[in-house]
Scaffold this motif. Structure first.
Motif, PDB file in Angstrom:
ATOM      1  N   ASN A 286       0.754  -1.143   0.195  1.00  0.00           N
ATOM      2  CA  ASN A 286       0.022   0.349   0.176  1.00  0.00           C
ATOM      3  C   ASN A 286       0.834   1.325   0.104  1.00  0.00           C
ATOM      4  N   THR A 287       1.875   1.392  -0.861  1.00  0.00           N
ATOM      5  CA  THR A 287       2.204   2.223  -1.147  1.00  0.00           C
ATOM      6  C   THR A 287       1.576   3.442  -1.638  1.00  0.00           C
ATOM      7  N   ASP A 288       1.746   4.432  -0.518  1.00  0.00           N
ATOM      8  CA  ASP A 288       2.020   6.206  -0.460  1.00  0.00           C
ATOM      9  C   ASP A 288       2.780   7.339  -0.430  1.00  0.00           C
ATOM     10  N   PHE A 289       2.466   8.030  -1.435  1.00  0.00           N
ATOM     11  CA  PHE A 289       2.951   9.222  -1.853  1.00  0.00           C
ATOM     12  C   PHE A 289       2.545  10.998  -1.994  1.00  0.00           C
ATOM     13  N   ALA A 290       2.039  10.435  -0.355  1.00  0.00           N
ATOM     14  CA  ALA A 290       1.032  12.168  -0.234  1.00  0.00           C
ATOM     15  C   ALA A 290       2.064  13.132   0.390  1.00  0.00           C
ATOM     16  N   GLU A 291       3.328  12.969   0.697  1.00  0.00           N
ATOM     17  CA  GLU A 291       3.742  13.849   1.266  1.00  0.00           C
ATOM     18  C   GLU A 291       4.914  14.369  -0.315  1.00  0.00           C
ATOM     19  N   ALA A 292       5.367  13.672  -1.124  1.00  0.00           N
ATOM     20  CA  ALA A 292       5.903  14.247  -2.422  1.00  0.00           C
ATOM     21  C   ALA A 292       5.775  15.375  -2.768  1.00  0.00           C
ATOM     22  N   GLU A 293       6.721  16.117  -3.171  1.00  0.00           N
ATOM     23  CA  GLU A 293       6.323  17.971  -3.408  1.00  0.00           C
ATOM     24  C   GLU A 293       5.622  17.725  -5.094  1.00  0.00           C
ATOM     25  N   VAL A 294       4.967  18.667  -5.873  1.00  0.00           N
ATOM     26  CA  VAL A 294       4.582  18.694  -6.275  1.00  0.00           C
ATOM     27  C   VAL A 294       5.304  19.095  -7.420  1.00  0.00           C
ATOM     28  N   ASP A 295       4.992  18.831  -8.938  1.00  0.00           N
ATOM     29  CA  ASP A 295       5.832  18.874  -9.614  1.00  0.00           C
ATOM     30  C   ASP A 295       5.490  20.359 -10.295  1.00  0.00           C
ATOM     31  N   ASP A 296       6.719  20.813 -10.380  1.00  0.00           N
ATOM     32  CA  ASP A 296       6.955  22.142 -11.430  1.00  0.00           C
ATOM     33  C   ASP A 296       6.308  22.181 -12.301  1.00  0.00           C
ATOM     34  N   ARG A 297       5.157  23.103 -12.436  1.00  0.00           N
ATOM     35  CA  ARG A 297       4.549  23.260 -14.225  1.00  0.00           C
ATOM     36  C   ARG A 297       5.463  23.777 -15.215  1.00  0.00           C
ATOM     37  N   GLN A 298       4.400  23.552 -15.838  1.00  0.00           N
ATOM     38  CA  GLN A 298       5.412  24.255 -17.618  1.00  0.00           C
ATOM     39  C   GLN A 298       5.142  24.418 -18.860  1.00  0.00           C
ATOM     40  N   VAL A 299       5.032  26.036 -19.108  1.00  0.00           N
ATOM     41  CA  VAL A 299       4.712  26.084 -20.552  1.00  0.00           C
ATOM     42  C   VAL A 299       5.302  25.558 -21.355  1.00  0.00           C
ATOM     43  N   LYS A 650       1.242  36.375 -26.093  1.00  0.00           N
ATOM     44  CA  LYS A 650       2.493  36.495 -23.812  1.00  0.00           C
ATOM     45  C   LYS A 650       2.024  35.187 -23.904  1.00  0.00           C
ATOM     46  N   THR A 651       2.834  33.978 -23.252  1.00  0.00           N
ATOM     47  CA  THR A 651       3.222  33.403 -22.260  1.00  0.00           C
ATOM     48  C   THR A 651       3.741  33.479 -21.074  1.00  0.00           C
ATOM     49  N   HIS A 652       2.988  33.127 -19.726  1.00  0.00           N
ATOM     50  CA  HIS A 652       3.113  33.532 -18.102  1.00  0.00           C
ATOM     51  C   HIS A 652       3.243  32.372 -17.642  1.00  0.00           C
ATOM     52  N   LEU A 653       4.214  32.522 -16.241  1.00  0.00           N
ATOM     53  CA  LEU A 653       4.236  31.241 -15.549  1.00  0.00           C
ATOM     54  C   LEU A 653       5.210  32.396 -13.792  1.00  0.00           C
ATOM     55  N   LEU A 654       3.787  32.072 -13.532  1.00  0.00           N
ATOM     56  CA  LEU A 654       4.757  32.658 -12.082  1.00  0.00           C
ATOM     57  C   LEU A 654       4.590  31.145 -10.697  1.00  0.00           C
ATOM     58  N   ARG A 655       5.708  31.236  -9.883  1.00  0.00           N
ATOM     59  CA  ARG A 655       5.554  30.082  -9.255  1.00  0.00           C
ATOM     60  C   ARG A 655       6.834  30.720  -7.776  1.00  0.00           C
ATOM     61  N   ASN A 669       6.763  24.594   4.386  1.00  0.00           N
ATOM     62  CA  ASN A 669       7.106  24.601   2.593  1.00  0.00           C
ATOM     63  C   ASN A 669       5.982  25.171   2.163  1.00  0.00           C
ATOM     64  N   PHE A 670       5.835  26.520   1.207  1.00  0.00           N
ATOM     65  CA  PHE A 670       5.216  27.010   0.799  1.00  0.00           C
ATOM     66  C   PHE A 670       4.380  26.607  -0.873  1.00  0.00           C
ATOM     67  N   ASN A 671       3.953  26.095  -1.625  1.00  0.00           N
ATOM     68  CA  ASN A 671       4.401  26.556  -3.291  1.00  0.00           C
ATOM     69  C   ASN A 671       2.977  26.807  -3.623  1.00  0.00           C
ATOM     70  N   VAL A 672       3.179  27.848  -5.034  1.00  0.00           N
ATOM     71  CA  VAL A 672       1.832  28.019  -5.006  1.00  0.00           C
ATOM     72  C   VAL A 672       2.696  28.686  -6.348  1.00  0.00           C
ATOM     73  N   GLN A 673       2.175  27.934  -7.829  1.00  0.00           N
ATOM     74  CA  GLN A 673       2.409  27.920  -9.416  1.00  0.00           C
ATOM     75  C   GLN A 673       0.829  28.455  -9.906  1.00  0.00           C
ATOM     76  N   TYR A 674       1.490  29.321 -11.361  1.00  0.00           N
ATOM     77  CA  TYR A 674       0.051  30.079 -11.784  1.00  0.00           C
ATOM     78  C   TYR A 674       0.852  30.411 -13.244  1.00  0.00           C
ATOM     79  N   ASP A 675      -0.203  29.802 -14.506  1.00  0.00           N
ATOM     80  CA  ASP A 675       0.370  29.826 -15.734  1.00  0.00           C
ATOM     81  C   ASP A 675      -1.197  30.501 -16.406  1.00  0.00           C
TER      82      ASP A 675
END
Length: 729
Positions: A286-299, A650-655, A669-675
């Motif tokens: 029952n392997t679980d990875f809930a603690e893993a970091e989210v991926d960095d978003r890409q455009v 135009k494209t914008h990606l903010l992290r 830790n706090f991570n916010v991402q928007y594109d």
């Protein structure tokens, strides 16, 4: 009698004896007697330390190669039957100027003064365990493997501890590393060992051995020797890591549907057993990875998919064993193929692995069973890797993968490959030279697949001359038009590629402003299988400047040719379609990188380049701020302005990545991402409390929004609590 003269003479005699003991890069570990006790407080004030051999006389790798370090370092090693102890005294004539910002485990120490060492526990000059700390007691570790260059798998997290103290002479560190954390040959009492120290305010890098610019801490073949390690063992070698997890989530399939919630509780864990000190077996349920970091978003404005890094601990442990020709990227095994589908987790029912060494052969074996997920059936995955050491620095290896889907929709898909890496650090006397060749092929992907093995395979070779100030390599590879390994990753197929690079990086020893100049020419000639040019790239760094302050400036000119044999939809929405044809693009880029030890700084790259039927101007900026010790904030912004005959966009990606580390054991830790392409806003918050090494509490909260009718609507909310505990016997 002149006692002052006698005292000075004794000091010089002790130094001479210490230097004599390590002239050949060898010194002995001290075995603690049963009545000798060690209080781990970072002070090195126990009486037995005075009897322990000392490694000193560190020399500079930079700025003055081969000169004695401006601040001396003394390292001693002791052990008992269960643990290795390393005591370090790091002298500093200006202790008030010591730089230390990082507390979090495995943080990037380019900002700080730090001390690092490697343990080549097999003394084979090919692999090693890596450990590091700074004056705040930050803990960093990894597994090092040499090849076409050297790589440290910093995602490996061993169980060990370090204690730090500071005084008017500098700072001290005491490490305790359980032998159960390491793999080693119990019949060999000699290990490879090396030490590195960085004095950040001077940008000075010093090493005990291997201090030349074409050597370093990441080359165990240039390390010294630690002798006398007898009578050590790992106990029963049994390790149990149970976990419990509770989570609640709300999701909606599209912005117009209501949120649907669910709650769950689960438990599972790992059981690991050291078959012997060289070989470890483990199972997971029952392997679980809930603690893993989210991926960095890409455009992604290219024609090809982007490879995202693995972040799940089960697959990161021992990952270096499964590396296959990493500089050429055939990628027959890519662990994100297991238990993930388009970034969404697939339940892992159970898994097993065996990783370690049998005599001179490294082996790795993984088997994972995934469960059903919606319409996706369960699958069985198997990966096996064998790497045989030959001569003093070379290897020959093989890899095999198998993927079997439940049901009869697809055949069993198998991949097989072989690689040879020949290396020497004595080319032309003291230069490094490496050769690598590989082949990977796989069985048909579908029933009635009539493609040939050459269509379903890759092959290549590479010559590498990794030295300083001259560094060069040339590689050639062919990717068959039907190459698609079932447990691998490949962004582009159906090509032949020639790629040489040459770099010249001379140090400027008599300047108070400049540390290094740099020039580089990169050439890529990629052809279709019929030898017609498909992609041709020229990149000339006509001037690179690295200053004594640690700041960097790079200036480059670029030329690109692309042959497009299909209509390319840039944004995947039908808005901007590039027709078939041949395209010539020219441009330039300017890159500025500030010294990482500053409280405010970063890296900025500005590129102006031809782009299909028009032009693209892009800006990539990473700005970091460290207003307080333990507080790290990095704001990343990626912007592209594209002007085409088909229109402009135009494209914008903010992290924003921010964290506060209360200590090496507790962090937020706090991570916010928007594109603006997907118009998704996402946050990831994590609280991590390491109760003891191996025992960790995670609290994770994810919140994602989607823009709909000029407003952001929540699409997913998930909160998770996970406790993992380690028991060793």
């Amino acid at each position: 009698m002149n006692y002052k003269t006698v005292g000075i003479s004794l000091i010089f005699l002790l130094c001479a004896l210490s230097l004599s003991a390590q002239q050949d890069g060898t010194f002995a570990a001290y075995k603690l007697a049963p009545d000798e006790t060690l209080v781990l407080d970072g002070r090195l004030d126990e009486p037995f330390w005075s009897a322990v051999a000392t490694a000193t006389a560190f020399r500079q790798q930079e700025p003055l190669e081969g000169q004695l370090a401006s601040e001396q370092t003394a390292v001693q090693v002791a052990f008992d039957e269960k643990n290795l102890y390393i005591g370090v005294r790091l002298y500093d004539s200006e202790p008030g100027k010591i730089k230390a910002y990082q507390r979090r485990r495995d943080a990037d120490l380019a900002t700080d003064d730090f001390f690092a060492f490697i343990l080549d526990t097999y003394d084979d000059q090919r692999s090693a365990f890596y450990f590091e700390t700074n004056p705040l007691g930050m803990m960093g570790d990894g597994i090092l493997r040499t090849g076409q260059g050297s790589t440290i798998n910093r995602d490996w997290n061993g169980i060990w501890r370090v204690w730090i103290s500071r005084d008017e002479k500098g700072w001290m560190a005491e490490f305790r590393i359980p032998f159960m954390t390491l793999n080693f040959n119990p019949n060999n009492d000699t290990w490879g060992i090396n030490f590195l120290r960085t004095i950040r305010r001077k940008n000075e890098i010093t090493l005990w051995e291997g201090y030349r610019r074409n050597q370093g801490i990441e080359r165990p073949q240039d390390a010294g020797k630690l002798t006398g390690l007898s009578g050590i063992h790992q106990g029963l070698g049994l390790e149990a890591i149970p976990y419990a997890i509770a989570s609640g989530s709300q999701r909606r399939l599209d912005p117009e549907n209501p949120m649907q919630g669910q709650h769950s509780f689960n438990a599972g864990g790992e059981l690991n057993y050291n078959i012997n000190p060289n070989l470890k077996a483990g199972v997971t349920i029952n392997t679980d990875f809930a603690e893993a970091e989210v991926d960095d978003r890409q455009v992604n404005l290219t024609r090809f998919p982007i490879l995202l890094p693995e972040r799940r601990d089960f697959f990161l442990q021992g990952a270096n064993v499964f590396q296959f020709a990493p500089s050429s990227n055939p990628n027959p095994y890519f662990s994100r193929r297991i238990g993930l589908q388009d970034g969404r987790p697939i339940p892992i029912r159970y898994g097993g692995r065996v990783i370690g060494r049998v005599r001179d052969t490294d082996i790795g074996l993984i088997h994972v069973k995934t469960g059903e997920a919606g319409e996706l059936p369960g699958e069985n995955f198997t990966v096996a890797r064998v790497l045989q050491n030959i001569s003093s620095e070379s290897t020959i290896g093989a890899i095999y993968t198998r993927r079997e889907m439940e049901g009869d929709s697809l055949p069993v898909r198998e991949t097989f490959g072989a690689d040879i890496s020949l290396s020497t650090s004595k080319f032309l006397g003291n230069k490094n030279f490496q050769f690598e060749t590989f082949f990977v092929g796989h069985t048909p992907t579908f029933f009635n697949d009539s493609s040939s093995l050459m269509d379903r395979s890759v092959r290549g070779l590479r010559f590498n001359f990794p030295n300083q100030p001259w560094d060069a390599h040339v590689s050639y590879r062919e990717f068959g038009i039907r190459y698609n390994p079932a447990v691998g990753f490949v962004p582009r197929v159906g090509f032949r590629r020639l790629q040489p690079t040459i770099t010249y990086n001379p140090l400027i020893e008599k300047s108070n402003v400049l540390r290094e100049l740099s020039w580089q020419y990169y050439f890529e000639y990629l052809m279709l299988m019929n030898w017609e040019p498909a992609t041709v790239n020229h990149r000339l760094r006509f001037l690179g400047l690295r200053f004594e302050s640690g700041d960097i400036l790079n200036f480059s000119v670029l030329h690109n040719y692309e042959f497009l044999d299909f209509t390319f939809d840039i944004l995947r929405d039908g808005a901007y379609l590039i027709p078939e044809g041949r395209y010539q693009n020219r441009g330039f880029s300017i890159e500025a990188i500030s010294a990482p030890f500053r409280k405010i700084g970063g890296a900025v790259t500005w590129t102006n380049m031809g782009f299909w039927t028009g032009r693209q101007t892009s800006l990539e900026a990473d700005i970091f701020m460290r207003p307080l010790i333990g507080l790290n904030m990095t704001l990343s912004y990626i912007h592209s302005k594209v002007d085409l005959e088909q229109g402009n966009f135009k494209t914008h990606l903010l992290r924003l990545n921010s964290s506060y580390d209360f200590s090496p054991w507790v962090s937020i830790n706090f991570n916010v991402q928007y594109d603006n392409v997907t118009e998704r806003l996402g946050t990831n918050s994590r609280f991590i409390w390491i109760l003891n090494p191996g025992n960790t509490l995670f609290i994770v909260h994810n919140h994602n929004w989607q823009r709909f009718l000029d407003r952001l609507r929540p699409m997913e909310i998930q909160s998770t609590i996970k406790l993992a505990y380690t028991f060793r016997f």
